[in-house]
Design an enzyme around this catalytic site. Structure first.
Site, PDB file in Angstrom:
ATOM      1  N   GLN A   1      49.162  40.103  36.955  1.00  0.00           N
ATOM      2  CA  GLN A   1      50.447  40.539  37.498  1.00  0.00           C
ATOM      3  C   GLN A   1      51.557  39.524  37.240  1.00  0.00           C
ATOM      4  O   GLN A   1      52.732  39.807  37.497  1.00  0.00           O
ATOM      5  CB  GLN A   1      50.316  40.796  39.008  1.00  0.00           C
TER       6      GLN A   1
ATOM      7  N   ASP B   1      44.132  34.135  37.640  1.00  0.00           N
ATOM      8  CA  ASP B   1      44.207  35.529  37.207  1.00  0.00           C
ATOM      9  C   ASP B   1      45.685  35.876  37.057  1.00  0.00           C
ATOM     10  O   ASP B   1      46.410  36.019  38.039  1.00  0.00           O
ATOM     11  CB  ASP B   1      43.530  36.421  38.255  1.00  0.00           C
TER      12      ASP B   1
ATOM     13  N   HIS C   1      41.543  40.305  43.739  1.00  0.00           N
ATOM     14  CA  HIS C   1      41.061  41.556  43.154  1.00  0.00           C
ATOM     15  C   HIS C   1      39.539  41.477  43.049  1.00  0.00           C
ATOM     16  O   HIS C   1      38.962  40.396  42.900  1.00  0.00           O
ATOM     17  CB  HIS C   1      41.685  41.711  41.769  1.00  0.00           C
TER      18      HIS C   1
ATOM     19  N   CYS D   1      41.461  47.910  44.625  1.00  0.00           N
ATOM     20  CA  CYS D   1      40.387  46.986  44.220  1.00  0.00           C
ATOM     21  C   CYS D   1      40.512  45.660  44.956  1.00  0.00           C
ATOM     22  O   CYS D   1      40.312  44.584  44.376  1.00  0.00           O
ATOM     23  CB  CYS D   1      40.381  46.766  42.716  1.00  0.00           C
TER      24      CYS D   1
ATOM     25  N   LYS E   1      48.822  45.738  31.190  1.00  0.00           N
ATOM     26  CA  LYS E   1      49.798  45.493  32.251  1.00  0.00           C
ATOM     27  C   LYS E   1      51.055  44.805  31.712  1.00  0.00           C
ATOM     28  O   LYS E   1      52.058  44.680  32.422  1.00  0.00           O
ATOM     29  CB  LYS E   1      49.166  44.649  33.362  1.00  0.00           C
TER      30      LYS E   1
END
Length: 419
Positions: free
Chosen positions: A217, A214, A137, A377, A240
């Site tokens: 998700q 990261d 991202h 992104c 999220k």
């Protein structure tokens, strides 16, 4: 963990799982923003909020509100206890060794920028190298470019495998002692591909590099244990994870946070202030300048309680089944190209020959199917895939087989319109 019998009663339509089992799950009734007949398939962008989270936010502002860490009156003390209880909840949720390793930030973007500024910006020097991957991202690319330019470091990029996963064999071959930091997505926001985070950490540590994952998700879709992953930093965004916007988490090893200077200056992050010299609070307070997003933290606590009440294993199995159903159906349409691995986590990206993804999204919206269309992104990844943009369907606990069927029917209509 929710038991299987309860889950089976929750969804009349069972979904085929890769292992041949059926793992039904449907909690759409918990989400007041999802009207009947609307297929919301954009959870990777932001998840809808369950009533439990909405209620926690409402109570936080309506009956319980007060500042934290400052007031001596009872309501402020109560709110401080609730705020710090949320920090402990996050620490347990991530398998952190201490609640003092949990820093509340505005989101994963700010968490990455904090590490880039306060760790990489002080620990890296000219000639050092940073290792990223092709599927990152923008938030896990641009902060590292900024710090590399400032200190004179260089960035290398790990390629993808044929099925669009980060190629850890390539990472093993290309990493050197000059690499001081590795930053990778635990789950791709475009492809749903899942990183073997522990192997990536082992490779990074083999040359003395630190690794940031990261987890935006990942945390809504699978259990995360930072100790088992053996990473050095982990970030995610609350919105999220079925929580509110404006709140996120940076987890960092305590010994790393201890040597990092403050990211911002202001109230709450100080030990003592004078015009001659200011000294700073220990982590995590050192990195939480100003009045925090108090009610956002309470909402995040409620969101974690919510997903834990269902069970992350059940959520992952449910989304895996939805992905399998979607890929099987779209794979039968000749003009559709699917991206990412077969076992992607809750996300399916695709294109239709001769049709711009924005047109796909517009036509699907007419059928009350909401997807994401664009570069997500992740413009460097789009170049790797050979497209300008993709269409993306992403799932949550409120989705069911009927949502997949509505998506497929809408795509079949798109192919007829553009035939």
């Amino acid at each position: 963990m929710a038991d299987v019998e309860f889950l089976q009663q929750a969804l009349p339509q069972t979904l085929p799982h890769a292992g041949g089992e059926t793992r039904p799950l449907d909690h759409v009734g918990d989400f007041p923003a999802i009207p009947y007949g609307w297929a919301y398939l954009d959870t990777a962008a932001t998840a809808q909020k369950p009533q439990a989270v909405i209620d926690a936010i409402t109570r936080g502002y309506a009956t319980d509100y007060a500042t934290v860490h400052r007031g001596v009156y009872q309501r402020s003390a109560d709110m401080t206890l609730a705020y710090e209880a949320a920090r402990r909840k996050v620490a347990t949720f991530l398998g952190a060794g201490s609640e003092n390793e949990i820093v509340f930030v505005r989101g994963a973007t700010e968490g990455i920028n904090l590490v880039a500024h306060s760790w990489a910006g002080t620990q890296l020097k000219a000639g050092d190298r940073i290792l990223l991957s092709e599927l990152e991202h923008h938030s896990n690319i641009v902060p590292w470019q900024m710090v590399a330019e400032r200190v004179g470091a260089e960035i290398d990029v790990i390629p993808l495998t044929a099925d669009h996963c980060i190629d850890l064999d390539a990472m093993q071959a290309m990493i050197t002692p000059q690499h001081k930091l590795v930053a990778l997505a635990h789950v791709s926001n475009v492809l749903g591909s899942v990183l073997d985070g522990r192997r990536a950490a082992d490779i990074a540590h083999s040359v003395g590099a630190k690794i940031l994952l990261d987890g935006c998700q990942a945390v809504p879709r699978m259990a995360v244990d930072v100790a088992a992953l053996d990473c050095d930093f982990y970030v995610f965004s609350g919105h999220k994870l079925y929580g509110p916007t404006g709140i996120g988490v940076l987890w960092g090893r305590g010994e790393l946070l201890d040597v990092m200077p403050p990211y911002q200056g202001g109230g709450a992050m100080i030990d003592r202030v004078s015009f001659a010299k200011t000294t700073y609070a220990p982590p995590p307070g050192r990195f939480e300048a100003g009045t925090p997003h108090i009610v956002g933290v309470l909402g995040l606590h409620a969101a974690i309680d919510y997903v834990e009440s269902i069970g992350l294993d059940a959520i992952h199995a449910h989304e895996t089944a939805l992905v399998a159903r979607t890929r099987a159906a779209l794979g039968q349409i000749n003009s559709v190209t699917l991206f990412g691995p077969e076992d992607s986590a809750g996300i399916v990206s695709f294109s239709i020959k001769g049709v711009h993804p924005h047109d796909i999204g517009t036509i699907l919206d007419e059928a009350q199917v909401a997807i994401r269309a664009g570069h997500h992104c992740a413009q460097p990844l789009m170049q790797v895939l050979g497209v300008d943009a993709t269409a993306r369907a992403s799932f949550g606990v409120y989705n069911s087989a009927s949502d997949v069927d509505a998506l497929v029917a809408g795509i079949e209509r798109v192919t007829r319109i553009f035939a």
